[in-house]
Design a protein around this motif. Structure first.
Motif, PDB file in Angstrom:
ATOM      1  N   ASN A  46       0.806  -1.224   0.000  1.00  0.00           N
ATOM      2  CA  ASN A  46       0.000   0.000   0.000  1.00  0.00           C
ATOM      3  C   ASN A  46       0.838   1.273   0.000  1.00  0.00           C
ATOM      4  OD1 ASN A  46       0.999  -0.051   2.572  1.00  0.00           O
ATOM      5  ND2 ASN A  46      -0.985  -0.008   3.609  1.00  0.00           N
ATOM      6  N   ALA A  47       2.138   1.146  -0.198  1.00  0.00           N
ATOM      7  CA  ALA A  47       2.992   2.330  -0.290  1.00  0.00           C
ATOM      8  C   ALA A  47       2.742   3.032  -1.629  1.00  0.00           C
ATOM      9  CB  ALA A  47       4.460   1.936  -0.170  1.00  0.00           C
ATOM     10  N   PRO A  48       2.910   4.353  -1.679  1.00  0.00           N
ATOM     11  CA  PRO A  48       2.643   5.071  -2.926  1.00  0.00           C
ATOM     12  C   PRO A  48       3.627   4.755  -4.050  1.00  0.00           C
ATOM     13  CG  PRO A  48       3.537   6.561  -1.262  1.00  0.00           C
ATOM     14  CD  PRO A  48       3.231   5.281  -0.566  1.00  0.00           C
ATOM     15  N   ALA A  49       4.779   4.259  -3.698  1.00  0.00           N
ATOM     16  CA  ALA A  49       5.781   3.877  -4.710  1.00  0.00           C
ATOM     17  C   ALA A  49       6.566   2.671  -4.186  1.00  0.00           C
ATOM     18  CB  ALA A  49       6.712   5.043  -4.994  1.00  0.00           C
ATOM     19  N   PRO A  50       6.982   1.764  -5.066  1.00  0.00           N
ATOM     20  CA  PRO A  50       6.856   1.801  -6.518  1.00  0.00           C
ATOM     21  C   PRO A  50       5.419   1.575  -6.981  1.00  0.00           C
ATOM     22  CG  PRO A  50       7.695  -0.340  -5.848  1.00  0.00           C
ATOM     23  CD  PRO A  50       7.631   0.510  -4.604  1.00  0.00           C
ATOM     24  N   GLY A  51       5.142   2.056  -8.175  1.00  0.00           N
ATOM     25  CA  GLY A  51       3.810   1.896  -8.743  1.00  0.00           C
ATOM     26  C   GLY A  51       3.899   1.600 -10.226  1.00  0.00           C
ATOM     27  N   GLY A  52       2.885   2.029 -10.958  1.00  0.00           N
ATOM     28  CA  GLY A  52       2.813   1.697 -12.373  1.00  0.00           C
ATOM     29  C   GLY A  52       3.965   2.237 -13.192  1.00  0.00           C
ATOM     30  N   GLY A  53       4.419   3.439 -12.877  1.00  0.00           N
ATOM     31  CA  GLY A  53       5.528   4.024 -13.631  1.00  0.00           C
ATOM     32  C   GLY A  53       6.816   3.246 -13.453  1.00  0.00           C
ATOM     33  N   GLY A  54       7.130   2.916 -12.203  1.00  0.00           N
ATOM     34  CA  GLY A  54       8.338   2.144 -11.936  1.00  0.00           C
ATOM     35  C   GLY A  54       8.270   0.761 -12.539  1.00  0.00           C
ATOM     36  N   ALA A  55       7.090   0.151 -12.471  1.00  0.00           N
ATOM     37  CA  ALA A  55       6.910  -1.170 -13.077  1.00  0.00           C
ATOM     38  C   ALA A  55       7.081  -1.084 -14.589  1.00  0.00           C
ATOM     39  CB  ALA A  55       5.538  -1.728 -12.716  1.00  0.00           C
ATOM     40  N   ALA A  56       6.588   0.000 -15.194  1.00  0.00           N
ATOM     41  CA  ALA A  56       6.756   0.183 -16.635  1.00  0.00           C
ATOM     42  C   ALA A  56       8.233   0.279 -16.993  1.00  0.00           C
ATOM     43  CB  ALA A  56       6.014   1.437 -17.094  1.00  0.00           C
ATOM     44  N   ALA A  57       8.986   1.032 -16.219  1.00  0.00           N
ATOM     45  CA  ALA A  57      10.420   1.161 -16.483  1.00  0.00           C
ATOM     46  C   ALA A  57      11.118  -0.182 -16.366  1.00  0.00           C
ATOM     47  CB  ALA A  57      11.044   2.168 -15.519  1.00  0.00           C
ATOM     48  N   LEU A  58      10.718  -0.978 -15.393  1.00  0.00           N
ATOM     49  CA  LEU A  58      11.337  -2.292 -15.210  1.00  0.00           C
ATOM     50  C   LEU A  58      11.005  -3.225 -16.372  1.00  0.00           C
ATOM     51  CD1 LEU A  58      13.075  -3.970 -13.286  1.00  0.00           C
ATOM     52  CD2 LEU A  58      10.964  -4.778 -12.218  1.00  0.00           C
ATOM     53  N   VAL A  59       9.769  -3.182 -16.829  1.00  0.00           N
ATOM     54  CA  VAL A  59       9.377  -3.999 -17.985  1.00  0.00           C
ATOM     55  C   VAL A  59      10.140  -3.547 -19.227  1.00  0.00           C
ATOM     56  CG1 VAL A  59       7.459  -4.588 -19.528  1.00  0.00           C
ATOM     57  CG2 VAL A  59       7.127  -4.626 -17.051  1.00  0.00           C
ATOM     58  N   GLY A  60      10.289  -2.241 -19.389  1.00  0.00           N
ATOM     59  CA  GLY A  60      11.074  -1.733 -20.503  1.00  0.00           C
ATOM     60  C   GLY A  60      12.524  -2.178 -20.423  1.00  0.00           C
ATOM     61  N   ALA A  61      13.079  -2.183 -19.221  1.00  0.00           N
ATOM     62  CA  ALA A  61      14.451  -2.654 -19.034  1.00  0.00           C
ATOM     63  C   ALA A  61      14.579  -4.126 -19.398  1.00  0.00           C
ATOM     64  CB  ALA A  61      14.892  -2.417 -17.591  1.00  0.00           C
ATOM     65  N   ALA A  62      13.553  -4.902 -19.068  1.00  0.00           N
ATOM     66  CA  ALA A  62      13.547  -6.319 -19.456  1.00  0.00           C
ATOM     67  C   ALA A  62      13.503  -6.455 -20.969  1.00  0.00           C
ATOM     68  CB  ALA A  62      12.355  -7.036 -18.817  1.00  0.00           C
ATOM     69  N   GLY A  63      12.749  -5.577 -21.631  1.00  0.00           N
ATOM     70  CA  GLY A  63      12.712  -5.584 -23.089  1.00  0.00           C
ATOM     71  C   GLY A  63      14.068  -5.273 -23.694  1.00  0.00           C
ATOM     72  N   ALA A 100      23.187   0.345 -22.616  1.00  0.00           N
ATOM     73  CA  ALA A 100      22.988   1.689 -22.080  1.00  0.00           C
ATOM     74  C   ALA A 100      21.508   1.969 -21.820  1.00  0.00           C
ATOM     75  CB  ALA A 100      23.564   2.721 -23.045  1.00  0.00           C
ATOM     76  N   LEU A 101      20.661   1.502 -22.712  1.00  0.00           N
ATOM     77  CA  LEU A 101      19.221   1.703 -22.548  1.00  0.00           C
ATOM     78  C   LEU A 101      18.701   0.960 -21.328  1.00  0.00           C
ATOM     79  CD1 LEU A 101      16.573   2.871 -23.701  1.00  0.00           C
ATOM     80  CD2 LEU A 101      16.342   0.765 -25.034  1.00  0.00           C
ATOM     81  N   ARG A 102      19.168  -0.249 -21.134  1.00  0.00           N
ATOM     82  CA  ARG A 102      18.729  -1.008 -19.954  1.00  0.00           C
ATOM     83  C   ARG A 102      19.098  -0.277 -18.672  1.00  0.00           C
ATOM     84  NH1 ARG A 102      21.498  -4.752 -16.915  1.00  0.00           N
ATOM     85  NH2 ARG A 102      23.092  -5.036 -18.518  1.00  0.00           N
ATOM     86  N   LYS A 103      20.324   0.237 -18.609  1.00  0.00           N
ATOM     87  CA  LYS A 103      20.753   0.976 -17.423  1.00  0.00           C
ATOM     88  C   LYS A 103      19.915   2.234 -17.228  1.00  0.00           C
ATOM     89  CE  LYS A 103      23.991  -1.544 -15.663  1.00  0.00           C
ATOM     90  NZ  LYS A 103      23.787  -2.121 -14.301  1.00  0.00           N
ATOM     91  N   ARG A 104      19.602   2.891 -18.341  1.00  0.00           N
ATOM     92  CA  ARG A 104      18.772   4.097 -18.262  1.00  0.00           C
ATOM     93  C   ARG A 104      17.401   3.771 -17.687  1.00  0.00           C
ATOM     94  NH1 ARG A 104      16.839   7.140 -23.771  1.00  0.00           N
ATOM     95  NH2 ARG A 104      15.316   8.594 -22.856  1.00  0.00           N
ATOM     96  N   LEU A 105      16.797   2.706 -18.144  1.00  0.00           N
ATOM     97  CA  LEU A 105      15.474   2.324 -17.656  1.00  0.00           C
ATOM     98  C   LEU A 105      15.532   1.830 -16.217  1.00  0.00           C
ATOM     99  CD1 LEU A 105      14.182   0.777 -20.954  1.00  0.00           C
ATOM    100  CD2 LEU A 105      12.929   2.488 -19.630  1.00  0.00           C
ATOM    101  N   GLU A 106      16.598   1.151 -15.855  1.00  0.00           N
ATOM    102  CA  GLU A 106      16.752   0.753 -14.456  1.00  0.00           C
ATOM    103  C   GLU A 106      16.775   1.990 -13.556  1.00  0.00           C
ATOM    104  OE1 GLU A 106      20.286  -1.589 -14.189  1.00  0.00           O
ATOM    105  OE2 GLU A 106      19.421  -3.310 -15.242  1.00  0.00           O
ATOM    106  N   GLY A 107      17.491   3.022 -13.991  1.00  0.00           N
ATOM    107  CA  GLY A 107      17.527   4.255 -13.216  1.00  0.00           C
ATOM    108  C   GLY A 107      16.174   4.934 -13.128  1.00  0.00           C
ATOM    109  N   LEU A 108      15.361   4.773 -14.165  1.00  0.00           N
ATOM    110  CA  LEU A 108      14.038   5.395 -14.172  1.00  0.00           C
ATOM    111  C   LEU A 108      13.056   4.692 -13.239  1.00  0.00           C
ATOM    112  CD1 LEU A 108      13.802   6.230 -17.970  1.00  0.00           C
ATOM    113  CD2 LEU A 108      13.872   7.873 -16.074  1.00  0.00           C
TER     114      LEU A 108
END
Length: 209
Positions: A18-35, A68-76
């Motif tokens: 129930n914490a406000p973060a991580p949420g959908g945005g952070g999960a999106a960044a993680l999924v993008g990093a997996a991509g 580099a993109l994966r690292k960028r998304l991990e940071g996001l």
């Protein structure tokens, strides 16, 4: 707490809480990093193979971009959490007096702007991931076509999810012109790259068949 240093199990438990973060945005960044990582996997399975010697330089360049993109998304993942927390705090500010109401409105507007900035950056990164997946699919090992397709699909899902995190915040903005500009920026990325990801998927599906 550095979210990307957590185990997968702990991160998912935090996401489910129930914490406000991580949420959908952070999960999106993680999924993008997996991509991005899946694209890089295609490259790793291609490099050094005689059959692909003619494109090895291209694949090595793609691998650098993907890493580099994966690292960028991990940071996001972390950046999204840090951007959302001030917004959550802004909602809790008192508004009993006109002065408090004015202060809360100003703080909230600034926080909403920051909360939109990170998802837009996630969207841009995911667009790059889709482009990389397309290039990997065209040049990478045929044994890893499904991974290139998955890379495109993961980045597409992350792109769309991050887009939702833009619009959920812009609709709350008092500055409607600013909100419209942010919405237009997000819509343009979606219009260009969702169909592109679908084309990559369809092309790779046909090649596999």
């Amino acid at each position: 707490m550095e979210l990307t240093n957590l185990s997968c199990e702990t991160f998912l438990a935090e996401l489910a809480g129930n914490a406000p973060a991580p949420g959908g945005g952070g999960a999106a960044a993680l999924v993008g990093a997996a991509g991005a990582a899946l694209g890089n996997m295609v490259g790793s399975l291609t490099v050094g193979k005689k059959k692909y010697a003619a494109v090895e330089a291209d694949i090595l360049a793609l691998n650098e971009r993907s890493a580099a993109l994966r690292k960028r998304l991990e940071g996001l993942v972390q950046a999204d959490a840090e951007a959302f927390l001030p917004l959550a705090a802004a909602y809790k500010l008192p508004k009993e007096t006109p002065e408090q109401q004015a202060h809360k409105a100003a703080v909230l507007e600034e926080a909403l702007n920051r909360a939109c900035a990170v998802p837009l950056e996630i969207m841009a990164a995911c667009c790059e991931g889709i482009t990389l997946a397309e290039e990997y699919g065209a040049k990478g090992s045929v044994l890893a076509l499904s991974d290139a397709g998955c890379a495109a699909l993961f980045c597409k899902a992350a792109l769309q999810a991050a887009g939702l995190n833009v619009t959920v915040n812009t609709r709350l903005m008092a500055d409607k012109a600013r909100a419209a500009a942010l919405n237009a920026e997000a819509a343009a990325l979606l219009a260009d790259f969702v169909p592109k990801a679908d084309r990559v998927y369809e092309q790779l599906t046909q090649q596999e068949g």
